[in-house]
Design an enzyme around this catalytic site. Structure first.
Site, mmCIF file in Angstrom:
data_model
loop_
_atom_site.group_PDB
_atom_site.id
_atom_site.type_symbol
_atom_site.label_atom_id
_atom_site.label_comp_id
_atom_site.label_asym_id
_atom_site.label_seq_id
_atom_site.Cartn_x
_atom_site.Cartn_y
_atom_site.Cartn_z
ATOM 1 C CG HIS A 111 7.730 -6.227 -35.811
ATOM 2 N ND1 HIS A 111 6.801 -5.309 -36.240
ATOM 3 C CD2 HIS A 111 8.266 -5.699 -34.690
ATOM 4 C CE1 HIS A 111 6.787 -4.270 -35.413
ATOM 5 N NE2 HIS A 111 7.667 -4.495 -34.461
ATOM 6 N NE ARG A 150 5.272 0.177 -34.951
ATOM 7 C CZ ARG A 150 5.880 -0.411 -33.916
ATOM 8 N NH1 ARG A 150 7.073 -0.958 -34.075
ATOM 9 N NH2 ARG A 150 5.279 -0.490 -32.750
ATOM 10 C CD GLU A 159 5.347 -5.433 -39.261
ATOM 11 O OE1 GLU A 159 6.457 -5.020 -39.628
ATOM 12 O OE2 GLU A 159 5.081 -5.704 -38.081
HETATM 13 C C1 GLV Z 1 7.558 -3.223 -31.175
HETATM 14 O O1 GLV Z 1 7.684 -2.973 -32.330
HETATM 15 C C2 GLV Z 1 7.385 -2.210 -30.182
HETATM 16 O O2 GLV Z 1 7.079 -1.067 -30.543
HETATM 17 O O3 GLV Z 1 7.539 -2.514 -28.999
#
Ligand code: GLV
Length: 334
Positions: free
Chosen positions: A289, A242, A271
């Site tokens: 991401h 994150r 983001e």
């Molecule tokens: C994506 O970032 C997830 O946590 O699956």
């Protein structure tokens, strides 16, 4: 008179055939296009719902569920769930679920892709070539750092961290160090050929440091200027967890000043906005991401989220027993 069917909200488009399975039991309000829901819009959708399938885009906290008197289950599509206030959901008896395991190997693959791209300057070289700057092969073009035989550091040794460790140890002959709040059982350590070290040792000794720990107020900016100052100037930093784990301004300074060789970021604090200072740097790999974004894995995640919701709402073969409930906001591991 027939009992009214429960209503469920699916916040973003997933796969039609998978979401379509919900029609067997529920009245489904499924988003047809990618939508940036405001908190008020989320609250309005939840007000009418018995259950919801949501993504990391939607924050579900006390405010969003105040008027959601019918809501009984929230199925997050993703392993990280810092978008959910699990304590607030639990206080209301609302079941929360996530999608662990099905994305472990795919996300570990992506971590390695990013690590290697940062170490060997892959995207930097591509950009340079596309800019027409390649005049002649030369001996010292884009010299990077080695991956094989180097020291891999993993911060957060859950399932994905262990997948990354196995790739490093067995695929690339790396020495693998990790730091976690608690040391793993020796059997798991030896399966991953990984050794626990304290946080400072991890920072000091890693040639390639990968962040895979859950985000929470306790881990906010765990990589700040003080942490970066302890890293080797030849090291790389990869973040697939994150954005809030990293102080992006401090990272941009370290990359600009040669305090760190390169970085690879799949996640960002604000983001989809990316800090202009990072966008301007060449020695950082930036991806939107997509850690778990293989077709097979995204289908498996959607399937698991749907299975979780169906079961949490008391339907289907696992009625009352959702496969992957979240139990406790602070103790769950990725
Ligand atoms: C994506 O970032 C997830 O946590 O699956």
């Amino acid at each position: 008179m027939a009992e009214a069917r429960p209503r469920v909200w699916v916040s973003q488009p997933l796969f039609d055939d998978i979401v379509g399975r919900l029609d067997e039991w529920f009245e489904v309000d499924a988003a047809r296009e990618v939508t940036a829901w405001s908190p008020d819009q989320v609250a309005a959708k939840l007000r009418d719902a018995d259950g919801a399938v949501v993504t990391l885009n939607e924050h579900i906290g006390a405010g969003e569920i105040t008027g959601a008197t019918r809501l009984r289950a929230v199925a997050n599509v993703g392993v990280g769930y810092d978008n959910l206030d699990v304590a607030a959901l639990e206080a209301r008896g609302i079941v929360a679920t996530n999608t662990p395991d099905v994305l472990t190997e795919t996300t570990a693959d992506m971590a390695f892709a990013l690590l290697m791209a940062a170490a060997r300057r892959v995207t930097e070289g591509e950009r340079w070539l596309r800019e027409g700057r390649w005049r002649q092969w030369s001996f010292d073009t884009l010299l990077g750092g080695d991956v094989h035989g180097s020291t891999l550091g993993i911060l957060g040794m859950g399932r994905i961290g262990q997948g990354i460790a196995r790739r490093g140890a067995f695929g690339f002959g790396m020495r693998v160090l990790y730091h976690n709040r608690s040391r793993l059982p020796v059997g798991i350590e030896s399966n991953c050929r990984a050794a626990w070290v304290d946080f400072d040792t991890l920072l000091r000794e890693s040639d390639h440091l990968v962040l895979v720990l859950p985000y929470s107020p306790a881990t906010h900016h765990v990589i700040d200027s003080a942490a970066l100052a302890k890293m080797k100037p030849t090291a790389t930093l990869t973040n697939i967890a994150r954005g809030g784990l990293v102080d992006e301004a401090a990272l941009a300074d370290a990359l600009a000043n040669g305090r760190l060789a390169s970085a690879a970021l799949d996640v960002f604090e604000g983001e989809p906005a990316v800090a202009p200072k990072l966008l301007a740097l060449r020695n950082v790999v930036l991806t939107p991401h997509v850690g778990s974004a293989s077709l097979a894995t995204r289908r498996a995640m959607a399937t698991l989220a749907v299975d979780n919701l169906v079961a949490a709402l008391g339907r289907g073969p696992d009625a009352g027993r959702p496969p992957t409930p979240i139990t406790g906001a602070t103790t769950a591991k990725r």
